[in-house]
Write a protein that holds these residues in place. Structure first.
Motif, mmCIF file in Angstrom:
data_model
loop_
_atom_site.group_PDB
_atom_site.id
_atom_site.type_symbol
_atom_site.label_atom_id
_atom_site.label_comp_id
_atom_site.label_asym_id
_atom_site.label_seq_id
_atom_site.Cartn_x
_atom_site.Cartn_y
_atom_site.Cartn_z
ATOM 1 N N SER A 118 0.809 -1.219 0.000
ATOM 2 C CA SER A 118 0.000 0.000 0.000
ATOM 3 C C SER A 118 0.842 1.269 0.000
ATOM 4 O O SER A 118 0.307 2.366 -0.019
ATOM 5 N N CYS A 119 2.148 1.115 0.038
ATOM 6 C CA CYS A 119 3.012 2.295 0.099
ATOM 7 C C CYS A 119 2.948 3.045 -1.228
ATOM 8 O O CYS A 119 3.192 2.468 -2.289
ATOM 9 N N PRO A 120 2.618 4.331 -1.180
ATOM 10 C CA PRO A 120 2.424 5.090 -2.417
ATOM 11 C C PRO A 120 3.694 5.661 -3.022
ATOM 12 O O PRO A 120 3.649 6.308 -4.057
ATOM 13 N N VAL A 121 4.820 5.452 -2.369
ATOM 14 C CA VAL A 121 6.050 6.126 -2.789
ATOM 15 C C VAL A 121 6.552 5.585 -4.118
ATOM 16 O O VAL A 121 6.562 4.392 -4.366
ATOM 17 N N LYS A 122 6.949 6.522 -4.956
ATOM 18 C CA LYS A 122 7.541 6.177 -6.239
ATOM 19 C C LYS A 122 8.894 6.844 -6.353
ATOM 20 O O LYS A 122 9.167 7.832 -5.693
ATOM 21 N N LYS A 123 9.692 6.292 -7.211
ATOM 22 C CA LYS A 123 11.049 6.811 -7.377
ATOM 23 C C LYS A 123 11.412 6.790 -8.850
ATOM 24 O O LYS A 123 11.136 5.838 -9.562
ATOM 25 N N LYS A 124 11.998 7.869 -9.307
ATOM 26 C CA LYS A 124 12.509 7.930 -10.674
ATOM 27 C C LYS A 124 14.027 8.063 -10.602
ATOM 28 O O LYS A 124 14.539 8.879 -9.859
ATOM 29 N N VAL A 125 14.710 7.279 -11.370
ATOM 30 C CA VAL A 125 16.173 7.311 -11.348
ATOM 31 C C VAL A 125 16.685 7.537 -12.763
ATOM 32 O O VAL A 125 16.284 6.851 -13.704
ATOM 33 N N GLN A 126 17.569 8.498 -12.886
ATOM 34 C CA GLN A 126 18.127 8.824 -14.196
ATOM 35 C C GLN A 126 19.511 9.430 -14.006
ATOM 36 O O GLN A 126 19.769 10.139 -13.049
ATOM 37 N N ARG A 127 20.379 9.127 -14.935
ATOM 38 C CA ARG A 127 21.706 9.748 -14.888
ATOM 39 C C ARG A 127 21.572 11.239 -15.167
ATOM 40 O O ARG A 127 20.707 11.648 -15.929
ATOM 41 N N SER A 128 22.449 11.992 -14.565
ATOM 42 C CA SER A 128 22.480 13.420 -14.840
ATOM 43 C C SER A 128 22.885 13.650 -16.283
ATOM 44 O O SER A 128 23.769 12.978 -16.815
ATOM 45 N N ALA A 129 22.233 14.609 -16.911
ATOM 46 C CA ALA A 129 22.558 14.925 -18.299
ATOM 47 C C ALA A 129 23.962 15.513 -18.412
ATOM 48 O O ALA A 129 24.659 15.298 -19.406
ATOM 49 N N GLU A 130 24.378 16.257 -17.360
ATOM 50 C CA GLU A 130 25.687 16.911 -17.397
ATOM 51 C C GLU A 130 26.809 15.956 -17.021
ATOM 52 O O GLU A 130 27.898 16.019 -17.559
ATOM 53 N N ASP A 131 26.531 15.084 -16.076
ATOM 54 C CA ASP A 131 27.578 14.207 -15.551
ATOM 55 C C ASP A 131 27.005 12.795 -15.436
ATOM 56 O O ASP A 131 26.200 12.499 -14.564
ATOM 57 N N SER A 132 27.458 11.918 -16.321
ATOM 58 C CA SER A 132 26.887 10.570 -16.358
ATOM 59 C C SER A 132 27.258 9.754 -15.125
ATOM 60 O O SER A 132 26.701 8.688 -14.903
ATOM 61 N N SER A 133 28.196 10.256 -14.331
ATOM 62 C CA SER A 133 28.561 9.526 -13.117
ATOM 63 C C SER A 133 27.661 9.899 -11.946
ATOM 64 O O SER A 133 27.814 9.363 -10.858
ATOM 65 N N VAL A 134 26.752 10.822 -12.182
ATOM 66 C CA VAL A 134 25.822 11.229 -11.127
ATOM 67 C C VAL A 134 24.448 10.653 -11.419
ATOM 68 O O VAL A 134 23.887 10.847 -12.487
ATOM 69 N N LEU A 135 23.938 9.912 -10.468
ATOM 70 C CA LEU A 135 22.618 9.319 -10.583
ATOM 71 C C LEU A 135 21.632 10.190 -9.809
ATOM 72 O O LEU A 135 21.823 10.455 -8.629
ATOM 73 N N VAL A 136 20.589 10.636 -10.475
ATOM 74 C CA VAL A 136 19.600 11.503 -9.836
ATOM 75 C C VAL A 136 18.351 10.690 -9.541
ATOM 76 O O VAL A 136 17.711 10.172 -10.447
ATOM 77 N N ALA A 137 18.012 10.558 -8.283
ATOM 78 C CA ALA A 137 16.804 9.837 -7.875
ATOM 79 C C ALA A 137 15.774 10.832 -7.371
ATOM 80 O O ALA A 137 16.073 11.661 -6.521
ATOM 81 N N THR A 138 14.592 10.765 -7.928
ATOM 82 C CA THR A 138 13.509 11.647 -7.504
ATOM 83 C C THR A 138 12.467 10.822 -6.758
ATOM 84 O O THR A 138 11.887 9.904 -7.314
ATOM 85 N N TYR A 139 12.262 11.143 -5.496
ATOM 86 C CA TYR A 139 11.304 10.424 -4.667
ATOM 87 C C TYR A 139 9.999 11.211 -4.614
ATOM 88 O O TYR A 139 10.009 12.406 -4.393
ATOM 89 N N GLU A 140 8.896 10.509 -4.799
ATOM 90 C CA GLU A 140 7.587 11.153 -4.753
ATOM 91 C C GLU A 140 6.717 10.440 -3.725
ATOM 92 O O GLU A 140 6.535 9.236 -3.793
ATOM 93 N N GLY A 141 6.192 11.211 -2.805
ATOM 94 C CA GLY A 141 5.345 10.651 -1.775
ATOM 95 C C GLY A 141 6.127 10.318 -0.514
ATOM 96 O O GLY A 141 7.333 10.566 -0.425
ATOM 97 N N GLU A 142 5.435 9.785 0.451
ATOM 98 C CA GLU A 142 6.059 9.459 1.735
ATOM 99 C C GLU A 142 5.783 8.008 2.083
ATOM 100 O O GLU A 142 4.662 7.522 1.910
ATOM 101 N N HIS A 143 6.785 7.346 2.588
ATOM 102 C CA HIS A 143 6.609 5.959 3.007
ATOM 103 C C HIS A 143 5.650 5.897 4.198
ATOM 104 O O HIS A 143 5.744 6.702 5.116
ATOM 105 N N ASN A 144 4.757 4.936 4.183
ATOM 106 C CA ASN A 144 3.847 4.767 5.318
ATOM 107 C C ASN A 144 4.235 3.522 6.116
ATOM 108 O O ASN A 144 3.407 2.891 6.744
ATOM 109 N N HIS A 145 5.530 3.198 6.093
ATOM 110 C CA HIS A 145 6.025 2.038 6.818
ATOM 111 C C HIS A 145 7.476 2.319 7.178
ATOM 112 O O HIS A 145 8.125 3.148 6.546
#
Length: 329
Positions: free
Chosen positions: A201-228
């Motif tokens: 039932s946890c609504p949290v989602k995550k998007k992960v993508q390499r940075s366009a400027e620096d491929s060694s940087v992984l950008v994770a975008t968290y949406e929502g809050e964990h309910n556990h």
DNA sequence: CGCGTTTGACCGGCGC
DNA sequence: GCGCCGGTCAAACGCG
């Protein structure tokens, strides 16, 4: 108040800018108000004062920078408030119950795509976050601090990885199930979509993508809050923040305007540094200069310490945490 | 065989 | 109305 030497870059007299990172709900509005009313007479000593000798053009330049920094300040405050909410001000049982109740009331994973998308029920927090509107939700009048924290649904975390590593995985203590991958227009590397797999039932989602400027940087975008609780007890923070700093990590400040990525690890010389400032190269240069200064670091530490110690919720939570570590007598 | 990942198709929002 | 684009779905696939 932090003394910024922005004026040095603009070629005019020094000006004081508010970069406070207070945790009170009213703080985010402060910067915007100051930007809109830079000459408020009721500001305390050390507040924003425009030098009377500057030209209109210089004033406009400074005002633009002022607005930019104020916005940055607001986003930083939101990020800190989110971290505070995640790590200290855990959702109250009432909130958790209501979250669970709302999720129990919402339909189960749809048997068909159409049914799930045509649902007339109001979206829960996770859905709202997924639609990209959660961050824009305004606090109802009279909302307390904890309430305002809950409305910060989106956060971004950058992690430095091996450039040859093609797996879009960010180890943050939670279990994730990948449900999609997409190549986006503004970035040649694919974006991976994850859902929290620990609790159905946890609504949290995550998007992960390499940075366009620096491929060694992984950008994770968290949406929502964990309910556990976090399965590995490490919390939502990336591993560097909770496991002794072995993995570089950083916080990226927000989504709608120029994105400033601050490296919070102690690599090399240590301390905070600017990893990237997408869409605002000038701002990155300015920030690098400011952050490198001893005055900035000292003032930042003092400001944050002051803000935290003024917050009764923080001190109470800290005291409770310390008491837990003490043996029972 | 079960479970997680991959990947092409589909949907809805948004701008023109 | 049309096309673009991000987000999601679900059948196919791979792995243990």
């Amino acid at each position: 108040m932090l003394l910024m030497d922005s004026a040095r870059h603009a070629g005019c007299s020094p000006v004081c800018l508010d970069l406070s990172v207070g945790l009170s709900p009213s703080t985010p509005k402060t910067g915007a108000r100051m930007a809109a009313e830079p000459e408020r007479p009721d500001l305390p000593a050390g507040g924003c004062r425009m030098a009377s000798s500057m030209t209109d053009e210089q004033a406009k330049t400074l005002e633009a920078k002022f607005t930019q920094v104020s916005e940055l300040n607001r986003r930083l405050t939101e990020t800190i408030a989110y971290l505070y909410a995640s790590q200290i001000a855990r959702p109250s049982p009432d909130f958790a119950d209501s979250t669970r109740a709302s999720q129990a009331a919402s339909p189960p994973p749809a048997a068909s795509r159409k049914r799930s998308r045509d649902s007339s029920e109001p979206p829960n927090s996770g859905d709202a976050a997924a639609s990209g509107k959660a961050e824009a939700v305004e606090s109802p009048p009279g909302d307390d601090f904890e309430g305002s924290c809950r409305q910060i649904k989106v956060s971004r975390v950058c992690t430095r990885i091996d450039p040859s590593d093609t797996t879009l995985t960010v180890k943050d203590g939670y279990q994730w199930r990948k449900y999609g991958q997409k190549v986006t227009r503004d970035n040649p590397s694919p974006r991976a979509y994850f859902r929290c797999a620990y609790a159905p039932s946890c609504p949290v989602k995550k998007k992960v993508q390499r940075s366009a400027e620096d491929s060694s940087v992984l950008v994770a975008t968290y949406e929502g809050e964990h309910n556990h609780p976090c399965p590995t007890r490490t919390g939502e923070l990336p591993s560097c923040a909770t496991r002794g700093g072995s993995v570089p990590c950083s916080i990226s400040i927000n989504s709608s305007g120029p994105t400033i990525t601050l490296d919070l690890t102690k690599n090399g010389a240590g301390g905070v540094r600017v990893l990237e400032a997408a869409g605002a190269p000038d701002l990155k240069k300015l920030l690098c200069q400011e952050i490198a200064s001893a005055e900035f670091r000292t003032a930042l530490v003092e400001q944050m310490a002051s803000s935290l110690t003024r917050d009764s919720k923080f001190t109470d939570a800290l005291a409770a945490a310390i008491l837990k570590q003490l043996p029972d007598y």
